[in-house]
Motif scaffolding. Structure first.
Motif, PDB file in Angstrom:
ATOM      1  N   ASP A   1       0.971  -1.236   0.021  1.00  0.00           N
ATOM      2  CA  ASP A   1      -0.037  -0.082   0.066  1.00  0.00           C
ATOM      3  C   ASP A   1       0.882   1.060  -0.047  1.00  0.00           C
ATOM      4  O   ASP A   1       0.570   2.495  -0.759  1.00  0.00           O
ATOM      5  CB  ASP A   1      -0.892   0.023   1.268  1.00  0.00           C
ATOM      6  CG  ASP A   1      -2.072  -1.110   0.993  1.00  0.00           C
ATOM      7  OD1 ASP A   1      -2.091  -1.563   0.048  1.00  0.00           O
ATOM      8  OD2 ASP A   1      -2.826  -0.942   1.951  1.00  0.00           O
ATOM      9  N   SER A   2       2.061   1.453   0.595  1.00  0.00           N
ATOM     10  CA  SER A   2       2.835   2.427   0.597  1.00  0.00           C
ATOM     11  C   SER A   2       3.511   2.554  -0.725  1.00  0.00           C
ATOM     12  O   SER A   2       3.701   3.850  -1.054  1.00  0.00           O
ATOM     13  CB  SER A   2       4.262   2.235   1.727  1.00  0.00           C
ATOM     14  OG  SER A   2       3.431   2.131   2.940  1.00  0.00           O
ATOM     15  N   LEU A   3       3.822   1.598  -1.412  1.00  0.00           N
ATOM     16  CA  LEU A   3       4.271   1.794  -2.636  1.00  0.00           C
ATOM     17  C   LEU A   3       3.265   2.386  -3.641  1.00  0.00           C
ATOM     18  O   LEU A   3       3.590   3.119  -4.539  1.00  0.00           O
ATOM     19  CB  LEU A   3       4.864   0.318  -3.330  1.00  0.00           C
ATOM     20  CG  LEU A   3       5.949   0.126  -2.780  1.00  0.00           C
ATOM     21  CD1 LEU A   3       6.390  -1.446  -3.239  1.00  0.00           C
ATOM     22  CD2 LEU A   3       7.300   0.958  -2.928  1.00  0.00           C
ATOM     23  N   ASP A   4       2.130   2.020  -3.385  1.00  0.00           N
ATOM     24  CA  ASP A   4       0.691   2.662  -4.066  1.00  0.00           C
ATOM     25  C   ASP A   4       1.107   2.675  -5.657  1.00  0.00           C
ATOM     26  O   ASP A   4       1.114   3.721  -6.230  1.00  0.00           O
ATOM     27  CB  ASP A   4       0.829   4.044  -3.615  1.00  0.00           C
ATOM     28  CG  ASP A   4      -0.709   4.566  -3.980  1.00  0.00           C
ATOM     29  OD1 ASP A   4      -1.633   4.012  -4.256  1.00  0.00           O
ATOM     30  OD2 ASP A   4      -0.854   5.937  -3.993  1.00  0.00           O
ATOM     31  N   ASP A   5       1.250   1.561  -6.309  1.00  0.00           N
ATOM     32  CA  ASP A   5       1.381   1.718  -7.572  1.00  0.00           C
ATOM     33  C   ASP A   5       0.548   0.442  -8.277  1.00  0.00           C
ATOM     34  O   ASP A   5       0.490  -0.680  -7.676  1.00  0.00           O
ATOM     35  CB  ASP A   5       2.668   1.457  -7.757  1.00  0.00           C
ATOM     36  CG  ASP A   5       3.110   1.543  -9.584  1.00  0.00           C
ATOM     37  OD1 ASP A   5       2.576   0.835 -10.189  1.00  0.00           O
ATOM     38  OD2 ASP A   5       3.762   2.642  -9.688  1.00  0.00           O
ATOM     39  N   GLU A   6      -0.082   0.454  -9.301  1.00  0.00           N
ATOM     40  CA  GLU A   6      -1.082  -0.695  -9.765  1.00  0.00           C
ATOM     41  C   GLU A   6      -0.172  -1.840 -10.419  1.00  0.00           C
ATOM     42  O   GLU A   6      -0.630  -2.749 -10.491  1.00  0.00           O
ATOM     43  CB  GLU A   6      -1.737   0.139 -11.188  1.00  0.00           C
ATOM     44  CG  GLU A   6      -0.861   0.439 -12.489  1.00  0.00           C
ATOM     45  CD  GLU A   6      -1.639   1.029 -13.485  1.00  0.00           C
ATOM     46  OE1 GLU A   6      -0.892   1.238 -14.550  1.00  0.00           O
ATOM     47  OE2 GLU A   6      -2.767   1.106 -13.316  1.00  0.00           O
TER      48      GLU A   6
END
Length: 198
Positions: free
Chosen positions: A82-87
């Protein structure tokens, strides 16, 4: 880099990677998290260049030492993704690692939810990461397959059980491979809601 190039060339949608654990001065969740965020952000440049997703795998704490492994707890893995927050970042769930972590794998999969992009399907005896064929260890598979259906998992069930065949004589290997396919097909039927009574 070669792995991203190869996966992109072959059209493989998700490449499985492990997180790392900071242990130089004893386990540190904070430093492990920071170092992994830094590292995976670099890998994401390649992921986008070659259009290959990164599925970060759940790990487990070693049973023979009193130490921690970052990302062995599903909450740590979810926080990282979630912290990387990338598809192009998701989670690979390894059932054998989950079994060694002594967590409720059904609850863990529900927590992971739509972040789940890949699976490593293997079994063990809760003592060692033996990579056995499902039903040859101690994992209770039918509830897990129902949970996959419940969370809407649509991707592959990838076996990670080659050691299962290591001691099988060549003359028996074809039958062993056919049995492996049968087990896989049975698991798929369970995910699809068939064979619930078997």
């Amino acid at each position: 880099t070669r792995s991203f190039v190869g996966a992109g060339t072959l059209g493989i949608p998700w490449m499985v990677m492990h997180a790392s654990t900071w242990k130089e001065t004893g386990f540190s969740f904070r430093i492990s998290r920071e170092k992994n965020l830094e590292q995976f952000k670099r890998w994401l440049e390649l992921a986008h260049r070659y259009q290959v997703g990164i599925a970060i795998e759940n790990l487990y704490d070693p049973l023979d030492t009193f130490s921690r492994t970052y990302s062995s707890a599903p909450e740590e893995l979810i926080d990282l993704v979630d912290s990387l927050d990338d598809e192009l970042v998701g989670i690979c769930w390894d059932f054998g690692h989950g079994n060694l972590s002594a967590t409720d794998q059904n609850e863990s999969l529900r927590l992971v939810g739509s972040r789940l992009k890949a699976l490593h399907v293997n079994d063990n005896d809760k003592l060692k990461d033996r990579h056995l064929l499902p039903f040859y260890g101690e994992i209770d598979w039918p509830p897990l397959m129902r949970t996959l259906r419940e969370i809407g998992y649509q991707n592959d069930l990838t076996f990670e059980c080659t050691p299962f065949l290591d001691r099988v004589p060549p003359a028996l290997r074809q039958k062993a491979l056919e049995h492996t396919v049968e087990v896989g097909e049975y698991l798929i039927r369970l995910v699809q809601g068939e064979d619930e009574s078997l």
